[in-house]
Design a protein around this motif. Structure first.
Motif, PDB file in Angstrom:
ATOM      1  N   VAL A  32       0.838  -1.202   0.000  1.00 16.36           N
ATOM      2  CA  VAL A  32       0.000   0.000   0.000  1.00 16.36           C
ATOM      3  C   VAL A  32       0.873   1.251   0.000  1.00 16.36           C
ATOM      4  N   LEU A  33       1.932   1.256   0.785  1.00 15.67           N
ATOM      5  CA  LEU A  33       2.833   2.409   0.818  1.00 15.67           C
ATOM      6  C   LEU A  33       3.513   2.613  -0.533  1.00 15.67           C
ATOM      7  N   ASP A  35       2.341   1.748  -3.445  1.00 14.81           N
ATOM      8  CA  ASP A  35       1.318   2.264  -4.351  1.00 14.81           C
ATOM      9  C   ASP A  35       1.091   3.752  -4.120  1.00 14.81           C
ATOM     10  N   ASP A  36       1.079   4.179  -2.862  1.00 16.21           N
ATOM     11  CA  ASP A  36       0.889   5.583  -2.522  1.00 16.21           C
ATOM     12  C   ASP A  36       2.039   6.426  -3.076  1.00 16.21           C
ATOM     13  N   GLN A  39       1.660   6.786  -6.825  1.00 15.80           N
ATOM     14  CA  GLN A  39       0.594   7.727  -7.189  1.00 15.80           C
ATOM     15  C   GLN A  39       1.052   9.163  -6.997  1.00 15.80           C
ATOM     16  N   ARG A  40       1.753   9.413  -5.908  1.00 16.26           N
ATOM     17  CA  ARG A  40       2.230  10.774  -5.647  1.00 16.26           C
ATOM     18  C   ARG A  40       3.275  11.184  -6.677  1.00 16.26           C
TER      19      ARG A  40
END
Length: 50
Positions: A32-33, A35-36, A39-40
């Motif tokens: 999840v991190l 992926d974050d 995205q950023r």
């Protein structure tokens, strides 16, 4: 497979953008991190504003 091999395989999968098939909460958190961060990174302009 040794624990080190399992860790390497997990990190390799995450590096390829694959979501691990794991019940391990830490592995899910890493996915999840990652992926974050991706995205950023894609939402930030690489050209300087004037």
């Amino acid at each position: 497979m040794t624990p080190e091999d399992e860790t390497d395989a997990l990190l390799d999968a995450l590096g390829r953008g694959e979501m691990p098939d794991s019940g391990d909460p830490a592995a899910r958190l890493l996915a999840v991190l990652l992926d974050d961060v991706d995205q950023r990174r894609s939402s930030v302009s690489m050209t300087p504003s004037t």
